[in-house]
Scaffold this motif. Structure first.
Motif, short mmCIF file in Angstrom:
data_model
loop_
_atom_site.label_atom_id
_atom_site.label_comp_id
_atom_site.label_asym_id
_atom_site.label_seq_id
_atom_site.Cartn_x
_atom_site.Cartn_y
_atom_site.Cartn_z
N GLN A 139 0.82 -1.21 0.00
CA GLN A 139 0.00 0.00 0.00
C GLN A 139 0.86 1.27 0.00
N LEU A 140 1.99 1.23 0.71
CA LEU A 140 2.88 2.38 0.70
C LEU A 140 3.43 2.61 -0.71
N GLU A 141 3.74 1.53 -1.40
CA GLU A 141 4.22 1.65 -2.78
C GLU A 141 3.13 2.24 -3.67
N GLU A 142 1.88 1.80 -3.48
CA GLU A 142 0.76 2.37 -4.24
C GLU A 142 0.63 3.87 -3.96
N ALA A 143 0.80 4.25 -2.70
CA ALA A 143 0.70 5.66 -2.33
C ALA A 143 1.81 6.46 -2.99
N ARG A 144 3.02 5.90 -3.04
CA ARG A 144 4.13 6.59 -3.73
C ARG A 144 3.81 6.77 -5.21
N GLU A 145 3.24 5.75 -5.82
CA GLU A 145 2.88 5.84 -7.23
C GLU A 145 1.79 6.90 -7.46
N LEU A 146 0.83 6.96 -6.54
CA LEU A 146 -0.20 7.99 -6.64
C LEU A 146 0.42 9.38 -6.55
N LEU A 147 1.38 9.55 -5.64
CA LEU A 147 2.05 10.84 -5.52
C LEU A 147 2.76 11.20 -6.82
N GLU A 148 3.40 10.22 -7.44
CA GLU A 148 4.07 10.47 -8.72
C GLU A 148 3.07 10.90 -9.78
N GLN A 149 1.92 10.23 -9.83
CA GLN A 149 0.89 10.61 -10.79
C GLN A 149 0.39 12.02 -10.52
N MET A 150 0.22 12.35 -9.24
CA MET A 150 -0.23 13.68 -8.89
C MET A 150 0.80 14.73 -9.30
N GLU A 151 2.08 14.42 -9.12
CA GLU A 151 3.13 15.35 -9.54
C GLU A 151 3.09 15.58 -11.05
N LEU A 152 2.85 14.52 -11.80
CA LEU A 152 2.75 14.66 -13.25
C LEU A 152 1.57 15.56 -13.62
N GLU A 153 0.46 15.38 -12.92
CA GLU A 153 -0.71 16.22 -13.19
C GLU A 153 -0.41 17.69 -12.86
N VAL A 154 0.30 17.93 -11.77
CA VAL A 154 0.61 19.31 -11.37
C VAL A 154 1.49 19.97 -12.43
N ARG A 155 2.41 19.22 -13.01
CA ARG A 155 3.28 19.77 -14.04
C ARG A 155 2.50 20.23 -15.27
N GLU A 156 1.36 19.63 -15.52
CA GLU A 156 0.59 19.97 -16.71
C GLU A 156 -0.47 21.03 -16.44
N ILE A 157 -0.59 21.47 -15.21
CA ILE A 157 -1.55 22.52 -14.86
C ILE A 157 -0.92 23.87 -15.25
N PRO A 158 -1.71 24.81 -15.75
CA PRO A 158 -1.17 26.14 -16.11
C PRO A 158 -0.45 26.79 -14.93
N PRO A 159 0.63 27.51 -15.20
CA PRO A 159 1.45 28.09 -14.12
C PRO A 159 0.69 28.97 -13.15
N GLN A 160 -0.33 29.69 -13.60
CA GLN A 160 -1.04 30.60 -12.70
C GLN A 160 -1.79 29.87 -11.59
N SER A 161 -2.21 28.63 -11.82
CA SER A 161 -2.94 27.90 -10.77
C SER A 161 -2.11 26.74 -10.20
N ARG A 162 -0.88 26.65 -10.59
CA ARG A 162 -0.02 25.55 -10.14
C ARG A 162 0.38 25.68 -8.67
#
Length: 167
Positions: A44-67
């Protein structure tokens, strides 16, 4: 875009709540039950780490003004993840320390400093290992891109030579 991030946030919240509950049970279990629970929590900890990585990828694709808002959320999630991992390590050794202290009659005060130092070194080693793995992955990707570029250049060279021969 943000709906994906929010979906990941919900998954992360559910997963961390489940991990927290299981971490609390680990010191109370014995033998195979404890081993199985530890293995489940590690997954489960590994799953949580993977979720965090996915979330980081999503944040990178959000426009800079709302990032900025999402970046601060990510920092808090990373801190929460660090606390979960530290709690898990403590819960894994809690029972074994109690048994050891009973058998040896040791009060454990001097070994606590050693244990804390060992945990810090282990965490540092794990972080370094993750950085090395990430660096290796980048090197492999770079090598693949270079190889593709060389192939493209080779094809272009052949085209140019054929054009020269025709002229």
């Amino acid at each position: 875009m943000s709906s994906d991030f929010e979906s990941y946030e919900q998954d992360f919240a559910v997963l961390t709540a489940d991990i927290t509950g299981r971490i609390g049970k680990v010191p109370k279990l014995l033998g195979d039950e404890k081993k199985q629970m530890v293995a489940n929590v590690e997954k489960q900890l590994e799953e949580a780490r993977e979720l965090l990585e996915q979330m980081e990828l999503e944040v990178r694709e959000i426009p800079p003004q709302s990032r900025g808002m999402y970046s601060s959320r990510m920092r808090s999630y990373k801190q929460e993840m660090g606390k979960l991992e530290a709690d898990f390590k403590r819960s894994r050794i809690a029972y074994s320390d109690e048994v050891r202290n009973e058998l040896l009659g040791d009060d454990g005060n001097s070994s606590e400093n050693q244990r804390a130092h060992l945990l810090d070194n282990t965490e540092r080693l794990e972080r370094s290992s993750r950085r090395l793995e990430a660096g290796y992955q980048i090197a492999v990707e770079t090598e693949q891109i270079g190889q593709e570029m060389l192939e493209n250049l080779s094809h272009d060279r052949e085209k140019i030579q054929r054009a020269r021969e025709r002229v």
